[in-house]
Design an enzyme around this catalytic site. Structure first.
Site, mmCIF file in Angstrom:
data_model
loop_
_atom_site.group_PDB
_atom_site.id
_atom_site.type_symbol
_atom_site.label_atom_id
_atom_site.label_comp_id
_atom_site.label_asym_id
_atom_site.label_seq_id
_atom_site.Cartn_x
_atom_site.Cartn_y
_atom_site.Cartn_z
ATOM 1 N N LYS A 117 81.904 35.758 10.631
ATOM 2 C CA LYS A 117 82.586 34.691 9.893
ATOM 3 C C LYS A 117 81.630 34.031 8.906
ATOM 4 O O LYS A 117 80.539 33.593 9.274
ATOM 5 C CB LYS A 117 83.122 33.657 10.890
ATOM 6 N N GLU B 15 90.898 34.383 17.422
ATOM 7 C CA GLU B 15 89.469 34.138 17.179
ATOM 8 C C GLU B 15 88.730 33.882 18.496
ATOM 9 O O GLU B 15 89.209 33.138 19.352
ATOM 10 C CB GLU B 15 89.322 32.928 16.250
ATOM 11 N N CYS C 37 89.850 33.151 10.567
ATOM 12 C CA CYS C 37 90.356 31.776 10.541
ATOM 13 C C CYS C 37 90.108 31.088 9.200
ATOM 14 O O CYS C 37 90.756 31.393 8.211
ATOM 15 C CB CYS C 37 89.749 30.995 11.708
#
Length: 254
Positions: free
Chosen positions: A107, A37, A141
Site C-alpha cells: 500500500k 484489507e 483501500c
C-alpha cells in the site's frame, strides 16, 4: 470469467473460514476470490501489534493461503503485515489457482496515524499480473481514492483492478459513489472487498462490490459478491466515453 468479493466479519480470516469461503466461491464458478484489507490479521487499531504480527512474503501465512488456493482451485487475493528487514508494509498478494505468487503490492497511500505508525509506504504505483487472459492490478483501500492511482493502472492496461479495503463509517460514499466513478472514468472493472460489522471499536461500511467499466454495480448483497467479467464491455465503454483517448496531459504537466 466469474470473480468474487468476500465481505467478511472483522475478526481476521482464519484458515478454516478462508477455506470455506474459497470452496463456496469455487463451487459458484468463481476463478478468483478477493478478501478485505489485512484479511490475515484483521484491520487492527494497535500499530505495535500489527508490527509484531508481521511476516515475510515467504512466511507461514502466505504458505497457508497458497495451500488453500491450490486445494480449492481458486486464486485468492489476501492481505497481511509484510516484514522485509526492519520495514513493515501493508501488503496484498495474489496467489494463483496453484498457490504460486502472481503478484504482491505494498500500500502506497497510508491512511491515518495508526497506519503511518505501523507501516512503511510502498513505492510501486502500478503492480500487475496476467491471469487467464485478464490483466489484473491491485490497490489497497485509500489508494483507490486518489484518481491518479487508478488512471495510472488504466494507462498501463489494467482491465480488472482488485481493491481489498477496510472502509469505515461514515465514508460509505467511497464505495457507492467514488468507486463506480473510478471505474467509469477509466473504463475498467473494479472489485472492491470490504469488512462488514464492528470490531476494534470500528464500524465497517460493507458495500463490497464489483463495478463494470460503465460504472454499473454488477453484484448484489450477501457474504460472497460474485460477478462475470466480460472484457468486451471495456471497448464499448471507451467508445461511449473516450476519456483515455481525449485526455490532454500536456496541459497539466508540472
Amino acid at each position: 470469467m466469474k470473480i468474487a468479493c468476500w465481505e467478511a466479519e472483522p475478526d481476521g480470516v482464519s484458515a478454516d473460514r478462508l477455506r470455506a469461503a474459497a470452496r463456496r466461491a469455487a463451487a459458484a464458478g468463481a476463478a478468483l476470490l478477493v478478501t478485505p484489507e489485512l484479511s490475515g490479521t484483521g484491520y487492527l487499531t494497535d500499530a505495535r501489534r500489527l508490527r509484531a504480527l508481521a511476516e515475510p512474503l515467504a512466511g507461514p501465512h502466505c504458505a497457508e493461503v497458497s495451500a488453500i488456493a491450490a486445494e480449492t482451485g481458486i486464486a485468492i487475493v489476501h492481505g497481511w503485515p509484510e516484514s522485509d528487514g526492519d520495514r513493515v508494509y501493508n501488503t496484498a498478494r495474489l496467489a494463483g489457482r496453484d498457490g504460486r505468487t502472481l503478484l504482491s503490492y505494498r500500500k502506497s497511500h497510508l491512511y491515518g496515524p495508526i497506519e503511518r505508525a505501523a507501516f512503511d509506504p510502498g513505492h510501486d504505483g502500478v503492480v500487475q499480473a496476467g491471469f487467464e487472459g485478464l490483466t489484473l492490478g491491485v490497490l489497497i483501500c485509500y489508494d483507490v481514492e486518489f484518481p491518479e492511482a487508478v488512471r495510472a493502472h488504466a494507462l498501463a492496461g489494467t482491465q480488472l483492478l482488485l481493491v481489498p479495503t477496510a472502509l469505515m463509517e461514515p465514508c460509505g460514499f467511497v464505495a457507492t459513489g467514488l468507486v463506480p466513478a473510478r471505474a467509469f472514468e477509466n473504463q475498467l472493472f473494479i472489485a472492491y472487498a470490504n469488512w462488514t460489522g464492528s470490531g476494534q471499536g470500528l464500524t465497517y461500511c460493507g458495500l463490497s462490490r464489483i463495478v463494470g467499466p460503465d460504472g454499473r454495480v454488477l453484484t448484489g448483497d450477501g457474504e460472497l459478491r460474485i460477478a462475470d467479467i466480460d472484457l468486451t464491455e471495456i471497448p464499448k465503454a471507451r467508445e461511449l466515453s473516450p476519456y483515455l483517448a481525449d485526455r490532454r496531459p500536456d496541459l497539466f504537466a508540472g
